[in-house]
Design a protein around this motif. Structure first.
Motif, PDB file in Angstrom:
ATOM      1  N   ALA A  67       0.840  -1.202   0.000  1.00  0.00           N
ATOM      2  CA  ALA A  67       0.000   0.000   0.000  1.00  0.00           C
ATOM      3  C   ALA A  67       0.878   1.256   0.000  1.00  0.00           C
ATOM      4  O   ALA A  67       0.609   2.219  -0.732  1.00  0.00           O
ATOM      5  CB  ALA A  67      -0.914  -0.001   1.218  1.00  0.00           C
ATOM      6  N   ALA A  68       1.940   1.237   0.807  1.00  0.00           N
ATOM      7  CA  ALA A  68       2.844   2.391   0.869  1.00  0.00           C
ATOM      8  C   ALA A  68       3.556   2.585  -0.463  1.00  0.00           C
ATOM      9  O   ALA A  68       3.677   3.722  -0.952  1.00  0.00           O
ATOM     10  CB  ALA A  68       3.860   2.189   1.990  1.00  0.00           C
ATOM     11  N   SER A 125       0.751  10.515   3.025  1.00  0.00           N
ATOM     12  CA  SER A 125       0.552  10.571   4.472  1.00  0.00           C
ATOM     13  C   SER A 125       0.360   9.182   5.041  1.00  0.00           C
ATOM     14  O   SER A 125       0.004   8.239   4.316  1.00  0.00           O
ATOM     15  CB  SER A 125      -0.674  11.428   4.804  1.00  0.00           C
ATOM     16  N   MET A 126       0.579   9.058   6.321  1.00  0.00           N
ATOM     17  CA  MET A 126       0.329   7.783   6.996  1.00  0.00           C
ATOM     18  C   MET A 126      -1.159   7.443   6.944  1.00  0.00           C
ATOM     19  O   MET A 126      -1.528   6.272   6.888  1.00  0.00           O
ATOM     20  CB  MET A 126       0.820   7.854   8.444  1.00  0.00           C
ATOM     21  N   ALA A 185      -2.595   3.898   5.598  1.00  0.00           N
ATOM     22  CA  ALA A 185      -3.509   3.096   6.414  1.00  0.00           C
ATOM     23  C   ALA A 185      -4.791   2.791   5.647  1.00  0.00           C
ATOM     24  O   ALA A 185      -5.292   1.656   5.659  1.00  0.00           O
ATOM     25  CB  ALA A 185      -3.822   3.824   7.719  1.00  0.00           C
ATOM     26  N   ARG A 186      -5.323   3.795   4.956  1.00  0.00           N
ATOM     27  CA  ARG A 186      -6.553   3.600   4.178  1.00  0.00           C
ATOM     28  C   ARG A 186      -6.344   2.557   3.100  1.00  0.00           C
ATOM     29  O   ARG A 186      -7.158   1.639   2.943  1.00  0.00           O
ATOM     30  CB  ARG A 186      -6.984   4.928   3.548  1.00  0.00           C
ATOM     31  N   LEU A 245      -6.325  -0.838   7.265  1.00  0.00           N
ATOM     32  CA  LEU A 245      -6.167  -0.941   8.703  1.00  0.00           C
ATOM     33  C   LEU A 245      -6.258   0.439   9.313  1.00  0.00           C
ATOM     34  O   LEU A 245      -6.209   1.456   8.612  1.00  0.00           O
ATOM     35  CB  LEU A 245      -4.844  -1.606   9.070  1.00  0.00           C
ATOM     36  N   SER A 246      -6.427   0.487  10.615  1.00  0.00           N
ATOM     37  CA  SER A 246      -6.558   1.767  11.296  1.00  0.00           C
ATOM     38  C   SER A 246      -5.205   2.460  11.378  1.00  0.00           C
ATOM     39  O   SER A 246      -4.146   1.827  11.292  1.00  0.00           O
ATOM     40  CB  SER A 246      -7.113   1.573  12.706  1.00  0.00           C
ATOM     41  N   LEU A 247      -5.254   3.778  11.561  1.00  0.00           N
ATOM     42  CA  LEU A 247      -4.019   4.546  11.697  1.00  0.00           C
ATOM     43  C   LEU A 247      -3.243   4.097  12.934  1.00  0.00           C
ATOM     44  O   LEU A 247      -2.001   4.016  12.900  1.00  0.00           O
ATOM     45  CB  LEU A 247      -4.345   6.038  11.792  1.00  0.00           C
TER      46      LEU A 247
END
Length: 214
Positions: free
Chosen positions: A25-26, A39-40, A44-45, A49-51
């Protein structure tokens, strides 16, 4: 083999499966937006998963960037390993193995989407780590090639000599060709690249009985 000798075993350690979706994802976010604008929250999105969970795995964006870099390096090493292993399995001579090693090095560097993206859009981020601060990259390549030479020497396919100076020269040459595509060497021609490697790279390894056409 130098202060970064521990990096090669680290790159070859098994992947942590739980992080693969996050790193993917990153990577895709970096390719879409660049590193600065990612952005983090976006990672996460995309990772589903959650931040808070993301921060439990990677304490900062810097840690996440380093993890993506390590994953990219691992992919590069695995690609080179696979090319060399094919030559080993067919008991190829030193010259053929050297040619495929060099071709795989170039292909891995020049075919990296993230590196290409950063060089074109955010060179100020990546260039220092490939030039003035590029010792870790050079040392990783040097140690890999030195390991390769040492194996061929142990098999009696290369004479005995200190592999490190030659290994560093090969690593620096491959990195330079990847970073500066403007060259008289036809890098986009697979046959021509192999001929270049055979005529100008393999000879430096002192392959016994090797003859180069004038």
């Amino acid at each position: 083999m130098g202060a970064l000798a521990q990096l090669l075993p680290l790159v070859r350690t098994p992947r942590r499966d739980q992080d693969q979706s996050v790193l993917a994802a990153a990577l895709h976010a970096f390719l879409d937006f660049g590193i600065k604008r990612t952005s983090m929250v976006e990672v996460a999105r995309r990772g589903g998963l959650s931040l808070a969970t993301l921060y439990r795995r990677f304490s900062s964006k810097s840690d996440l960037i380093q993890a993506v870099g390590l994953a990219q390096t691992r992919d590069f090493i695995e690609g080179v390993d696979a090319a060399v292993q094919q030559q080993i399995e067919r008991d190829a001579g030193a010259e053929d193995q050297i040619v495929e090693l060099f071709v795989a090095f170039l292909a891995g560097l020049r075919g990296n989407e993230l590196l290409d993206r950063l060089l074109n859009t955010e060179p100020e981020i990546v260039l220092p780590y490939l030039t003035t601060k590029g010792a870790p990259v050079i040392e990783l390549g040097r140690d890999y090639v030195a390991e390769f030479i040492t194996r061929l020497q142990g098999e009696g396919k290369l004479p005995a000599y200190d592999p490190l100076p030659l290994a560093e020269m090969i690593a620096r040459t491959a990195l330079s060709l990847a970073l500066t595509p403007q060259t008289v060497i036809p890098l986009n021609d697979d046959i021509a690249v192999r001929k270049y490697a055979r005529d100008h790279v393999a000879v430096s390894f002192r392959v016994p009985g090797q003859v180069v056409d004038s």
